[in-house]
Scaffold this motif. Structure first.
Motif, PDB file in Angstrom:
ATOM      1  N   ASP A 195       0.847  -1.189   0.000  1.00  0.00           N
ATOM      2  CA  ASP A 195       0.000   0.000   0.000  1.00  0.00           C
ATOM      3  C   ASP A 195       0.888   1.247   0.000  1.00  0.00           C
ATOM      4  N   PRO A 196       0.894   2.034  -1.066  1.00  0.00           N
ATOM      5  CA  PRO A 196       1.787   3.197  -1.147  1.00  0.00           C
ATOM      6  C   PRO A 196       1.449   4.315  -0.164  1.00  0.00           C
ATOM      7  N   GLU A 197       0.253   4.271   0.406  1.00  0.00           N
ATOM      8  CA  GLU A 197      -0.151   5.311   1.351  1.00  0.00           C
ATOM      9  C   GLU A 197      -0.009   4.870   2.808  1.00  0.00           C
ATOM     10  N   LYS A 198       0.543   3.697   3.013  1.00  0.00           N
ATOM     11  CA  LYS A 198       0.728   3.187   4.374  1.00  0.00           C
ATOM     12  C   LYS A 198       2.105   3.564   4.907  1.00  0.00           C
ATOM     13  N   ASP A 199       2.187   3.820   6.206  1.00  0.00           N
ATOM     14  CA  ASP A 199       3.467   4.094   6.859  1.00  0.00           C
ATOM     15  C   ASP A 199       4.052   2.770   7.351  1.00  0.00           C
ATOM     16  N   TYR A 200       5.254   2.443   6.864  1.00  0.00           N
ATOM     17  CA  TYR A 200       5.889   1.168   7.218  1.00  0.00           C
ATOM     18  C   TYR A 200       7.049   1.349   8.204  1.00  0.00           C
ATOM     19  N   THR A 201       7.143   2.512   8.850  1.00  0.00           N
ATOM     20  CA  THR A 201       8.295   2.790   9.712  1.00  0.00           C
ATOM     21  C   THR A 201       8.289   2.022  11.036  1.00  0.00           C
ATOM     22  N   THR A 202       7.243   1.244  11.280  1.00  0.00           N
ATOM     23  CA  THR A 202       7.231   0.381  12.471  1.00  0.00           C
ATOM     24  C   THR A 202       6.955  -1.075  12.095  1.00  0.00           C
ATOM     25  N   THR A 203       7.039  -1.384  10.805  1.00  0.00           N
ATOM     26  CA  THR A 203       6.751  -2.735  10.323  1.00  0.00           C
ATOM     27  C   THR A 203       8.000  -3.610  10.414  1.00  0.00           C
ATOM     28  N   PRO A 204       7.984  -4.669  11.225  1.00  0.00           N
ATOM     29  CA  PRO A 204       9.173  -5.508  11.447  1.00  0.00           C
ATOM     30  C   PRO A 204       9.855  -6.009  10.177  1.00  0.00           C
ATOM     31  N   LEU A 205       9.084  -6.500   9.215  1.00  0.00           N
ATOM     32  CA  LEU A 205       9.681  -7.036   7.992  1.00  0.00           C
ATOM     33  C   LEU A 205      10.516  -5.975   7.282  1.00  0.00           C
ATOM     34  N   CYS A 206      10.038  -4.741   7.277  1.00  0.00           N
ATOM     35  CA  CYS A 206      10.739  -3.652   6.596  1.00  0.00           C
ATOM     36  C   CYS A 206      11.937  -3.148   7.407  1.00  0.00           C
ATOM     37  N   LEU A 207      11.769  -3.085   8.721  1.00  0.00           N
ATOM     38  CA  LEU A 207      12.828  -2.547   9.578  1.00  0.00           C
ATOM     39  C   LEU A 207      14.080  -3.410   9.567  1.00  0.00           C
ATOM     40  N   ARG A 208      13.917  -4.685   9.329  1.00  0.00           N
ATOM     41  CA  ARG A 208      15.067  -5.590   9.291  1.00  0.00           C
ATOM     42  C   ARG A 208      16.117  -5.107   8.290  1.00  0.00           C
ATOM     43  N   CYS A 209      15.679  -4.634   7.138  1.00  0.00           N
ATOM     44  CA  CYS A 209      16.630  -4.265   6.090  1.00  0.00           C
ATOM     45  C   CYS A 209      16.679  -2.774   5.771  1.00  0.00           C
ATOM     46  N   HIS A 210      15.879  -1.982   6.448  1.00  0.00           N
ATOM     47  CA  HIS A 210      15.897  -0.536   6.203  1.00  0.00           C
ATOM     48  C   HIS A 210      16.487   0.238   7.371  1.00  0.00           C
ATOM     49  N   THR A 211      16.939  -0.468   8.407  1.00  0.00           N
ATOM     50  CA  THR A 211      17.554   0.177   9.567  1.00  0.00           C
ATOM     51  C   THR A 211      18.793  -0.616   9.980  1.00  0.00           C
ATOM     52  N   THR A 212      19.437  -0.175  11.047  1.00  0.00           N
ATOM     53  CA  THR A 212      20.660  -0.833  11.518  1.00  0.00           C
ATOM     54  C   THR A 212      20.416  -1.626  12.797  1.00  0.00           C
ATOM     55  N   GLY A 213      20.679  -2.931  12.727  1.00  0.00           N
ATOM     56  CA  GLY A 213      20.650  -3.770  13.923  1.00  0.00           C
ATOM     57  C   GLY A 213      19.295  -3.977  14.565  1.00  0.00           C
ATOM     58  N   TYR A 214      18.229  -3.866  13.788  1.00  0.00           N
ATOM     59  CA  TYR A 214      16.887  -4.061  14.352  1.00  0.00           C
ATOM     60  C   TYR A 214      16.765  -5.440  15.001  1.00  0.00           C
ATOM     61  N   LYS A 215      16.235  -5.465  16.208  1.00  0.00           N
ATOM     62  CA  LYS A 215      16.045  -6.681  17.007  1.00  0.00           C
ATOM     63  C   LYS A 215      17.363  -7.330  17.432  1.00  0.00           C
ATOM     64  N   GLN A 216      18.426  -6.528  17.466  1.00  0.00           N
ATOM     65  CA  GLN A 216      19.705  -7.000  17.972  1.00  0.00           C
ATOM     66  C   GLN A 216      20.227  -5.992  18.995  1.00  0.00           C
ATOM     67  N   ARG A 217      21.179  -6.409  19.786  1.00  0.00           N
ATOM     68  CA  ARG A 217      21.672  -5.591  20.895  1.00  0.00           C
ATOM     69  C   ARG A 217      22.195  -4.236  20.406  1.00  0.00           C
ATOM     70  N   GLY A 218      21.615  -3.171  20.934  1.00  0.00           N
ATOM     71  CA  GLY A 218      22.039  -1.824  20.574  1.00  0.00           C
ATOM     72  C   GLY A 218      21.425  -1.294  19.293  1.00  0.00           C
ATOM     73  N   GLY A 219      20.662  -2.137  18.591  1.00  0.00           N
ATOM     74  CA  GLY A 219      20.121  -1.759  17.289  1.00  0.00           C
ATOM     75  C   GLY A 219      18.919  -0.824  17.348  1.00  0.00           C
ATOM     76  N   PHE A 220      18.428  -0.476  16.174  1.00  0.00           N
ATOM     77  CA  PHE A 220      17.324   0.473  16.047  1.00  0.00           C
ATOM     78  C   PHE A 220      16.052  -0.028  16.726  1.00  0.00           C
ATOM     79  N   LYS A 221      15.391   0.904  17.407  1.00  0.00           N
ATOM     80  CA  LYS A 221      14.103   0.616  18.052  1.00  0.00           C
ATOM     81  C   LYS A 221      13.077   1.606  17.505  1.00  0.00           C
ATOM     82  N   PRO A 222      12.001   1.121  16.889  1.00  0.00           N
ATOM     83  CA  PRO A 222      11.020   2.010  16.258  1.00  0.00           C
ATOM     84  C   PRO A 222      10.171   2.786  17.260  1.00  0.00           C
ATOM     85  N   ALA A 223       9.473   3.777  16.750  1.00  0.00           N
ATOM     86  CA  ALA A 223       8.574   4.581  17.582  1.00  0.00           C
ATOM     87  C   ALA A 223       7.570   3.671  18.280  1.00  0.00           C
TER      88      ALA A 223
END
Length: 262
Positions: free
Chosen positions: A70-98
């Motif tokens: 969905d092009p109008e949806k905000d994916y900035t808290t979506t786990p599948l997307c955060l894995r590869c669009h942020t640094t270290g998501y779900k790992q020690r010290g890594g990115f934590k979403p809003a």
């Protein structure tokens, strides 16, 4: 190791203390300033330096429609997307979403500063580290850049770059597969040219940060180049990202690295 670098006692103590801790992600901002300023500045202008923005509603509409997002949806808290669009998501010290909270309800989400991209983008550690750069960063600082590939590999730096790109670009969980469109065919040699375009970012202020030993290290072959590390696999379960057992390249309990077989 420290005798080789003639490290002063106080700095030696701090480095040893850092190395005894478990590795963690510290963010690209730690590479900025007095160490890798040109690289950081070049990174902020590269595709990796703007990956989080692509998750916002209304951005890159055509690509999202192509893969049935969905092009109008905000994916900035979506786990599948955060894995590869942020640094270290779900790992020690890594990115934590809003919206990330501690057990006591305290806000634990990563702070985002538009002027200084950090964990919310695909930073240095996603390509250069096994489980974050906190430990080998201590080695780099103590040695003032005079280290071998083997010396930093012991503390989680990796040199299997063509392999590490498969963490995201060709992972079966990405919706952007070659079967959808030819533009998603991944060519490492072509893509790497877009990452470190540092020539335009040297100045009188950072001229002393040129990597004097980089040519010497290029002649070396690290263990991760000889035998690439395994790539993390994961699944989304009950709306949460879970790494599959035995697929992480670093075992924090045993303090061992896991390499591909064969």
């Amino acid at each position: 190791m420290f005798d080789k670098w003639q490290v002063k006692p106080k700095k030696r103590q701090k480095t040893v203390k850092d190395l005894r801790k478990k590795p963690k992600f510290v963010g690209a901002i730690k590479c900025n300033g007095s160490c890798h300023d040109p690289y950081y500045q070049a990174w902020t202008k590269s595709p990796h330096g703007g990956t989080f923005e692509l998750l916002k509603a209304g951005v890159r509409k055509e690509a999202k429609v192509r893969v049935k997002l969905d092009p109008e949806k905000d994916y900035t808290t979506t786990p599948l997307c955060l894995r590869c669009h942020t640094t270290g998501y779900k790992q020690r010290g890594g990115f934590k979403p809003a919206g990330t909270k501690s057990k006591k309800g305290k806000d634990k989400s990563s702070k985002i500063d538009p002027d200084e991209p950090n964990l919310e983008q695909v930073g240095c550690e996603m390509c250069h580290s096994v489980a974050g750069g906190s430990q080998f960063r201590a080695v780099m600082k103590s040695s003032k850049g005079d280290f071998t590939k083997a010396e930093t590999e012991k503390y989680g730096q990796r040199w299997d770059y063509a392999n590490v790109c498969t963490r995201c670009h060709t992972h079966p969980n990405t919706p952007f597969l070659p079967s959808v469109h030819d533009k998603y065919k991944f060519n490492y040699e072509e893509r790497k040219l877009k990452v470190h375009k540092i020539a335009d970012f040297w100045s009188e202020d950072n001229a002393d940060q040129k990597l004097e030993k980089v040519d010497d290290r290029a002649k070396q072959q690290g263990q991760t180049e000889k035998t690439p590390l395994i790539i993390e696999d994961f699944q989304i379960k009950d709306g949460k990202l879970k790494f599959k057992k035995g697929t992480k390249p670093y075992n924090s309990k045993k303090k061992t690295f896991n390499y591909k077989k064969g």
